[in-house]
Write a protein that holds these residues in place. Sequence first.
Motif, short mmCIF file in Angstrom:
data_model
loop_
_atom_site.label_atom_id
_atom_site.label_comp_id
_atom_site.label_asym_id
_atom_site.label_seq_id
_atom_site.Cartn_x
_atom_site.Cartn_y
_atom_site.Cartn_z
N PHE A 118 -1.79 -71.10 114.54
CA PHE A 118 -1.97 -69.33 114.03
C PHE A 118 -3.35 -69.55 114.70
N ARG A 119 -4.68 -70.31 114.05
CA ARG A 119 -5.86 -69.91 115.01
C ARG A 119 -6.40 -70.09 116.61
N GLY A 120 -5.00 -71.01 116.18
CA GLY A 120 -5.24 -71.78 117.75
C GLY A 120 -4.90 -70.48 118.97
N LEU A 121 -3.46 -69.48 118.48
CA LEU A 121 -3.09 -68.94 119.82
C LEU A 121 -3.68 -67.46 119.66
N PRO A 122 -3.74 -66.15 120.36
CA PRO A 122 -4.50 -65.33 120.88
C PRO A 122 -3.45 -64.39 119.90
N ALA A 123 -3.82 -63.26 119.01
CA ALA A 123 -2.93 -62.54 118.27
C ALA A 123 -2.25 -61.35 119.16
N LEU A 124 -2.60 -61.53 120.52
CA LEU A 124 -1.52 -60.90 121.25
C LEU A 124 -0.27 -61.34 121.49
N LEU A 125 -0.51 -62.52 121.55
CA LEU A 125 1.40 -63.79 121.32
C LEU A 125 1.73 -63.02 120.43
N ILE A 126 0.74 -63.37 119.29
CA ILE A 126 1.09 -62.91 118.15
C ILE A 126 2.30 -61.25 118.29
N PHE A 127 1.23 -61.26 118.51
CA PHE A 127 2.28 -59.80 118.53
C PHE A 127 3.73 -59.55 119.42
N VAL A 128 3.58 -59.61 120.34
CA VAL A 128 4.10 -59.94 121.31
C VAL A 128 5.65 -60.83 120.25
N PHE A 129 5.18 -62.14 120.29
CA PHE A 129 6.61 -63.40 119.25
C PHE A 129 7.58 -62.16 117.85
N VAL A 130 6.12 -62.02 117.86
CA VAL A 130 7.06 -60.52 115.90
C VAL A 130 8.24 -59.49 117.16
N GLY A 131 7.22 -59.29 117.71
CA GLY A 131 8.26 -57.96 118.45
C GLY A 131 9.02 -58.43 119.11
N THR A 132 9.31 -59.22 120.37
CA THR A 132 11.06 -60.27 120.56
C THR A 132 10.88 -61.49 120.12
N GLY A 133 10.05 -62.01 119.38
CA GLY A 133 11.57 -63.48 118.98
C GLY A 133 11.93 -63.22 117.44
N GLY A 140 10.13 -50.59 110.40
CA GLY A 140 10.14 -50.98 112.20
C GLY A 140 9.02 -51.49 111.92
N VAL A 141 8.54 -50.40 112.51
CA VAL A 141 7.01 -51.14 113.74
C VAL A 141 5.88 -51.03 113.13
N TYR A 142 5.52 -50.11 111.80
CA TYR A 142 4.79 -50.59 110.60
C TYR A 142 5.22 -52.16 110.01
N GLY A 143 6.22 -52.36 109.28
CA GLY A 143 6.10 -53.53 109.24
C GLY A 143 6.21 -55.08 110.07
N GLN A 144 6.70 -54.57 110.98
CA GLN A 144 5.93 -55.53 112.41
C GLN A 144 5.02 -56.10 112.63
N ALA A 145 3.65 -54.70 112.67
CA ALA A 145 2.39 -55.13 113.04
C ALA A 145 2.22 -55.75 111.36
N ALA A 146 1.88 -55.01 110.42
CA ALA A 146 2.01 -55.97 108.73
C ALA A 146 2.00 -57.54 108.96
N LEU A 147 3.37 -57.79 109.37
CA LEU A 147 3.49 -58.88 110.01
C LEU A 147 2.71 -59.94 110.49
N ALA A 148 2.50 -59.61 111.95
CA ALA A 148 1.84 -59.87 112.99
C ALA A 148 0.58 -59.99 112.74
N LEU A 149 -0.12 -58.41 111.66
CA LEU A 149 -1.37 -59.11 111.45
C LEU A 149 -1.51 -60.05 110.66
N GLY A 150 -0.95 -60.09 109.20
CA GLY A 150 -0.95 -61.27 108.00
C GLY A 150 -0.73 -62.41 108.84
N GLY A 185 6.10 -51.29 121.16
CA GLY A 185 7.02 -50.07 121.12
C GLY A 185 7.40 -49.39 120.72
N ILE A 186 5.92 -49.09 120.11
CA ILE A 186 5.43 -47.45 118.93
C ILE A 186 6.22 -46.31 119.89
N THR A 187 6.23 -45.38 118.89
CA THR A 187 6.62 -44.08 119.07
C THR A 187 5.44 -43.04 119.23
#
Length: 273
Positions: A109-124, A137-147, A218-220
């Motif tokens: 997780f230190r070696g991957l760009p944060a953007l890939l983590i967000f994409v993984f959480v949102g789609t994977g 929802g999106v708040y939980g996804q963002a918290a998980l990706a940042l966490g 995919g936030i509103t």
Amino acid sequence: MTTAEGAAPRLTRRRRRQLVLGGEYGIFLVIVVALLASADWHEIHTNFANWDIAKGLFPDVITIGLRNTLIFTITGFTLGLAGGLVLALMRLSSAAPYRWFALGYIEVFRGLPALLIFVFVGTGVPLAFPGTNLPGGVYGQAALALGLVSAAYMAETIRAGIEAVPRGQMEAARTLGMSQGRAMRSIVVPQALRIVIPPLTNELVLLFKDSSLALFLGITLQQRELSKYANDVASQQGNSTPIIIAAFCYLIITIPLSYLARRLEARQKRGQR
């Protein structure tokens, strides 16, 4: 030795240093004046500092953009701190599988760009666990990706803090009859967290900026954070003033936090002398 008659007096080292410093200041001043003189201030004022457009951004830039940015940051930091503490303890565990898992997580997780983590959480995550919806929802996804991202960095910071606590603290606690786990929870970890407050504050600043990646979830309209909000309004208005206002909103948070981290770090250094 006397100076020959008619010869120029030699400059002292201090005088030469003053002349060199004066020259450097002069060159810097000339460059700044040249840049200011060559800029098109009318276009800058029209496209980046349009007061009429700036007034129309309030209060939504605060109640929507800044509010969502703070929610993403605080929830992500809380998850990251909890995960980082667990990973740090696993890294220090005497059980090899725990150490290997924690080391693998941190390296990945230190070696991957944060953007890939967000994409993984949102789609994977929805694909990997069908029918599973994260709380918020999106708040939980963002918290998980940042966490997930911040836990990897905080784990190493907290581990360094635990190792900085004098070994005698643990030995004294064990002498008093505390178990290893209780001594770690009651004596070592609280001291370690106090030690790592400055680097954790810097991590909070980084998370505050990384929260802009939530736009890939995919936030509103009501879930937009500062960057997405400013970019949308700038596109609608055909003007970059919203970007400048968003930048000021970031700076009023990040500059005081960075200053606080430096003050805390300086205070710790004075206390160690």
